[in-house]
Write an enzyme that holds these catalytic residues in place. Structure first.
Site, PDB file in Angstrom:
ATOM      1  N   SER A   7       0.447  -2.716  -6.244  1.00  0.00           N
ATOM      2  CA  SER A   7       1.467  -3.272  -5.355  1.00  0.00           C
ATOM      3  C   SER A   7       1.651  -4.755  -5.639  1.00  0.00           C
ATOM      4  CB  SER A   7       1.038  -3.094  -3.891  1.00  0.00           C
ATOM      5  OG  SER A   7       1.763  -4.000  -3.078  1.00  0.00           O
ATOM      6  N   HIS A  32       4.364  -0.486  -7.386  1.00  0.00           N
ATOM      7  CA  HIS A  32       4.673  -0.274  -5.971  1.00  0.00           C
ATOM      8  C   HIS A  32       5.307  -1.549  -5.411  1.00  0.00           C
ATOM      9  CE1 HIS A  32       3.956   1.673  -2.039  1.00  0.00           C
ATOM     10  NE2 HIS A  32       3.680   0.453  -1.588  1.00  0.00           N
ATOM     11  N   ASP A  34       6.779  -3.447  -2.143  1.00  0.00           N
ATOM     12  CA  ASP A  34       6.781  -3.447  -0.681  1.00  0.00           C
ATOM     13  C   ASP A  34       7.929  -4.288  -0.132  1.00  0.00           C
ATOM     14  OD1 ASP A  34       4.468  -1.847   0.069  1.00  0.00           O
ATOM     15  OD2 ASP A  34       3.301  -3.367  -0.992  1.00  0.00           O
ATOM     16  N   MET A  36       9.865  -5.548   3.082  1.00  0.00           N
ATOM     17  CA  MET A  36       9.644  -5.732   4.526  1.00  0.00           C
ATOM     18  C   MET A  36      10.736  -6.599   5.125  1.00  0.00           C
ATOM     19  SD  MET A  36       5.557  -6.417   4.574  1.00  0.00           S
ATOM     20  CE  MET A  36       4.437  -5.534   3.478  1.00  0.00           C
ATOM     21  N   HIS A  65       8.809   1.067  -1.570  1.00  0.00           N
ATOM     22  CA  HIS A  65       8.340   1.390  -0.217  1.00  0.00           C
ATOM     23  C   HIS A  65       9.105   0.526   0.779  1.00  0.00           C
ATOM     24  CE1 HIS A  65       4.588   1.282   2.694  1.00  0.00           C
ATOM     25  NE2 HIS A  65       5.613   1.942   3.214  1.00  0.00           N
ATOM     26  N   MET A  67       9.807  -0.785   4.196  1.00  0.00           N
ATOM     27  CA  MET A  67       9.297  -0.960   5.565  1.00  0.00           C
ATOM     28  C   MET A  67      10.376  -1.730   6.322  1.00  0.00           C
ATOM     29  SD  MET A  67       5.414  -1.785   4.456  1.00  0.00           S
ATOM     30  CE  MET A  67       5.938  -2.065   2.773  1.00  0.00           C
ATOM     31  N   MET A 136       0.008   5.881   5.225  1.00  0.00           N
ATOM     32  CA  MET A 136      -0.472   4.496   5.349  1.00  0.00           C
ATOM     33  C   MET A 136      -1.932   4.541   5.789  1.00  0.00           C
ATOM     34  SD  MET A 136       1.906   2.327   4.490  1.00  0.00           S
ATOM     35  CE  MET A 136       0.737   0.978   4.772  1.00  0.00           C
ATOM     36  N   ASP A 174      -1.758   4.342   0.801  1.00  0.00           N
ATOM     37  CA  ASP A 174      -1.378   2.938   0.660  1.00  0.00           C
ATOM     38  C   ASP A 174      -2.136   2.093   1.669  1.00  0.00           C
ATOM     39  OD1 ASP A 174      -0.124   0.529   0.254  1.00  0.00           O
ATOM     40  OD2 ASP A 174       1.873   1.202   0.890  1.00  0.00           O
TER      41      ASP A 174
END
Ligand code: DX5
Ligand code: ZN
Length: 217
Positions: A7, A32, A34, A36, A65, A67, A136, A174
């Site tokens: 990540s 990966h 992330d 957000m 991913h 979020m 998660m 994750d």
């Protein structure tokens, strides 16, 4: 096939391309990413322009991913030539089935993530349509947190359901994965391992990638 997905959350954002190429060369199967939004989770990271640059600067497939709240509004924006998995949170989707179909129509593998306290039953009627389920193992928002032990029971249950129903979605974990627990997580049925701080926090990232791959097999 088991896959390691470092990540970039724990990478140095000022030299993202370089860091990604380093772990790619060491054998990472996916990157990966992330995303957000400061609303679904209490942190803000990166958006579509950075993901597009990442896609352009390396050849490793991306595991994106999201979020974020209302992910449907942005799915097309995160669809790059390198986006292999596009993952939304079940908790952020009012019409999860529609969202999953949208991801598939875009040509990505459809993945859905569950927060630590969300039951597997949230996915009961949609498992057939999923390419991957992300469990998660920390509360989403930050790297470097401690693995939540109850995730092991959830992982075993999901692997059992997959077998019973003869399904073939992959299972990703994750959060809090390191050399200390990756073998146990693998044995319990995990296919894709996200590792942020365990890779980018290491002095020798290439060695960390190789060790994690060795232990997960
Ligand atoms: C947390 C992110 C994770 C995070 C994992 O919200 O979804 O991908 O980067 O970091 P580590 O491996 O350090 O727990
Ligand atoms: Zn993540």
């Amino acid at each position: 096939m088991k896959k390691l997905a470092p990540s970039v959350l724990s990478a140095d954002f000022s030299k993202l391309g370089q860091e990604v190429r380093e772990v790619e060369k060491a054998g990472a199967h996916l990157i990966h990413v992330d995303v957000m939004d400061g609303a679904f989770v209490p942190n803000i990271t990166i958006g579509p322009p950075v993901v597009r640059s990442l896609a352009a600067s390396s050849s490793v497939p991306l595991d994106v991913h999201l979020m974020i709240e209302e992910p449907d509004r942005y799915l097309d924006d995160f669809m790059t030539g390198q986006t292999e998995y596009l993952c939304v949170h079940a908790e952020a989707c009012r019409h999860l089935h529609r969202t999953v179909q949208h991801i598939r129509d875009l040509g990505a593998r459809a993945a859905v993530a569950l927060n630590p306290a969300t039951s597997l039953s949230a996915l009961d009627y949609i498992l057939e349509d999923l390419d991957m389920v992300l469990l998660m193992s920390v509360n989403p928002g930050f790297g470097g947190q401690k693995f939540i032990p109850q995730t092991m029971r959830k992982l075993r249950e999901l692997a059992r359901i997959r077998k019973e129903r003869n399904l073939s979605f992959e299972i990703e974990l994750d959060g809090g994965i390191s050399a200390a627990n990756i073998a146990e997580v693998s044995a319990a049925g995990c296919d894709i391992f996200v590792a942020g701080s365990a890779v980018f926090g290491a002095e020798d990232r290439a060695a960390a990638v190789r060790e994690l791959i060795h232990l997960m097999r």
